[in-house]
Enzyme design. Sequence first.
Site, mmCIF file in Angstrom:
data_model
loop_
_atom_site.group_PDB
_atom_site.id
_atom_site.type_symbol
_atom_site.label_atom_id
_atom_site.label_comp_id
_atom_site.label_asym_id
_atom_site.label_seq_id
_atom_site.Cartn_x
_atom_site.Cartn_y
_atom_site.Cartn_z
ATOM 1 N N MET A 286 -9.068 9.867 7.392
ATOM 2 C CA MET A 286 -9.416 10.329 5.965
ATOM 3 C C MET A 286 -10.371 11.362 5.827
ATOM 4 S SD MET A 286 -9.887 6.546 3.743
ATOM 5 C CE MET A 286 -10.890 5.742 5.130
ATOM 6 N N ASP B 65 0.828 -1.312 0.012
ATOM 7 C CA ASP B 65 -0.086 0.015 0.025
ATOM 8 C C ASP B 65 0.962 1.170 0.055
ATOM 9 O OD1 ASP B 65 -2.528 -0.883 -0.057
ATOM 10 O OD2 ASP B 65 -3.127 -0.184 1.896
ATOM 11 N N LYS C 115 -2.621 3.744 -3.764
ATOM 12 C CA LYS C 115 -3.508 4.607 -4.766
ATOM 13 C C LYS C 115 -2.998 5.888 -4.298
ATOM 14 C CE LYS C 115 -7.639 1.615 -4.341
ATOM 15 N NZ LYS C 115 -7.119 0.714 -3.220
HETATM 16 N N1 SAH Z 1 -5.644 0.940 7.610
HETATM 17 C C1 SAH Z 1 -5.362 2.094 8.074
HETATM 18 C C2 SAH Z 1 -6.297 3.296 7.857
HETATM 19 C C3 SAH Z 1 -6.371 3.296 6.162
HETATM 20 S S1 SAH Z 1 -7.114 4.692 5.944
HETATM 21 C C4 SAH Z 1 -5.007 2.055 9.706
HETATM 22 O O1 SAH Z 1 -5.216 1.154 10.296
HETATM 23 O O2 SAH Z 1 -4.384 3.073 10.182
HETATM 24 C C5 SAH Z 1 -6.031 6.004 5.781
HETATM 25 C C6 SAH Z 1 -6.154 7.025 6.857
HETATM 26 O O3 SAH Z 1 -5.279 6.566 7.828
HETATM 27 C C7 SAH Z 1 -5.276 8.381 6.460
HETATM 28 O O4 SAH Z 1 -6.190 9.090 5.559
HETATM 29 C C8 SAH Z 1 -5.164 8.717 7.719
HETATM 30 O O5 SAH Z 1 -6.466 9.607 8.047
HETATM 31 C C9 SAH Z 1 -5.185 7.790 8.617
HETATM 32 N N2 SAH Z 1 -3.586 7.458 8.749
HETATM 33 C C10 SAH Z 1 -2.851 6.525 8.466
HETATM 34 N N3 SAH Z 1 -1.702 6.664 8.668
HETATM 35 C C11 SAH Z 1 -1.451 7.878 9.408
HETATM 36 C C12 SAH Z 1 -0.434 8.452 9.853
HETATM 37 N N4 SAH Z 1 0.751 8.107 10.019
HETATM 38 N N5 SAH Z 1 -0.856 9.785 10.547
HETATM 39 C C13 SAH Z 1 -1.741 10.197 10.359
HETATM 40 N N6 SAH Z 1 -3.142 9.365 10.027
HETATM 41 C C14 SAH Z 1 -2.571 8.453 9.147
#
Ligand code: SAH
Length: 495
Positions: free
Chosen positions: A403, A268, A290
């Site tokens: 998101m 990803d 993406k």
């Molecule tokens: N499966 C992932 C989430 C995927 S959706 C999880 O469990 O974390 C993607 C969203 O995750 C981003 O738009 C943001 O809101 C959040 N995100 C992922 N990594 C992040 C990070 N290092 N810092 C802040 N937000 C993060």
Amino acid sequence: MRYFPLFLDLHGRSVVVVGGGEVALRKVRALLEAGAMVTVVAPHVHPALADACVASRDDASKTIGSVQHVRATLPANAHGLTSASWFQDAWFVVAATDDANVNAAVAAAGEQAHKFVNVVDDAAHCSAIVPAIIDRSPLLVAVSTGGTAPMLARRVRRDVELLLDAGLGRLAQFFARWRVRVTAAVAAPARRRELYDQWMDGDVARLVRDGREDAAGEALAASLISAPLVTSAARGHVTLVGAGPGGAGLLTLAGLQALQRADVILVDRLVSAEVRALARRDALQIEVGKEGGGHSVTQEEIHRLLVHHATLGLNVVRLKGGDPFIFGRGGEELLCLRAAGIPYSVVPGITAALACAAQAGLPLTHRNVARSIRFATAHCRGSADETDWEALAAETDTLVLYMAVAQSARVQRELLVRGRSARTPVAIIENGGRPEQRVVLTALGQLTEAVREHVVRAPALLVIGEVASLAGELHWFGAVPVTHPSEATRLSASA
Ligand code: SAH
């Protein structure tokens, strides 16, 4: 080779530990684990050692793995020692006192009496040295630098410890139970070796690791029937792995081990280069992230790639940011694999909410402030907004929005019209858990403005609720949080 490596069976055998301090205590514990009958010889013993001796005496049923204390001040010469009955009875002697003369006398006595002696931290006086171990019993890996560089041995031990997953002991026991039958069924040793490799790289080992030994036994038995003749095609497997927020330290050990077994990795966009660098070097990494506006692979194409590589018999890892089951479409991918009859497993990851909160110093629950948490997303696919704003606005504890940064104006508007106070604290956490982490503290009424003014970019997370303001006080990682509007703006506005 200066030393001959050897494992001792000390079950029920007498071992002497000279000395009663903390070092002796550590040695005694290890010897008890090996089932030795330990005699501690010292004028006084550490309280924990004294307790162990009492427990040992009271548990008469125990015939192996016991410890007793002989109260004695040691003679400073070897001769006085060799005549003591506890010394004569011992198969192995450990000198663990803080007196170099006593330790040397014990070593000399061992020399005279032809007994192996380990002098703790003094390789020069040792006739036996104790390695650092990685214990996956019955599998045991011993590491030694011959007493010359214990710090190096410790590092190697740590590296090997990371490589060998905790399920390996179970695997060794499983194969031990089958060994006689396998040998009877497959006469040719070369073919047997081939089969063992196949089992260990494939389904059989995986099923054991997943705690399904019955199914593993069936799979093994099935391949035994055809074993002497044909090589059955290996079956592929998919592991969904959560990579955590970015830093390699927040990847799980199981995740690391899956990455090191992988043939193909579908990665990803959110997965950091640091985590990707930990994968097996020969693994083919395919980016399916993406990227906003750029190259993107549809979910259908991801499904096709998963099934395609697994059907070739490969070990496939689907590597996702955070946790695969939190806004990660992990469920959809498993449904597709289930439909295709491809076996899978899942390794959880630290989801962004947990990582961001921890690294921003923002407790998601806090006594008298928040007792529950809601993870939600304000992202809407296409034009339809299916977000249940009523429910989100009613959340008076902690609301974490994934998101949501691009939607901040909508979040602010929808929550305010449904009665959330404009003063509700909000933390915007960008790149949480990474070196470039940024935290902006604001209030719901100023959210859009804060996002705009501080040019917040994805990946970022919104934490809405009273706990958000705690980050101002408790932050510890990365840049100091900024407050919006800033103190200066507020002062000039009120002036
Ligand atoms: N499966 C992932 C989430 C995927 S959706 C999880 O469990 O974390 C993607 C969203 O995750 C981003 O738009 C943001 O809101 C959040 N995100 C992922 N990594 C992040 C990070 N290092 N810092 C802040 N937000 C993060």
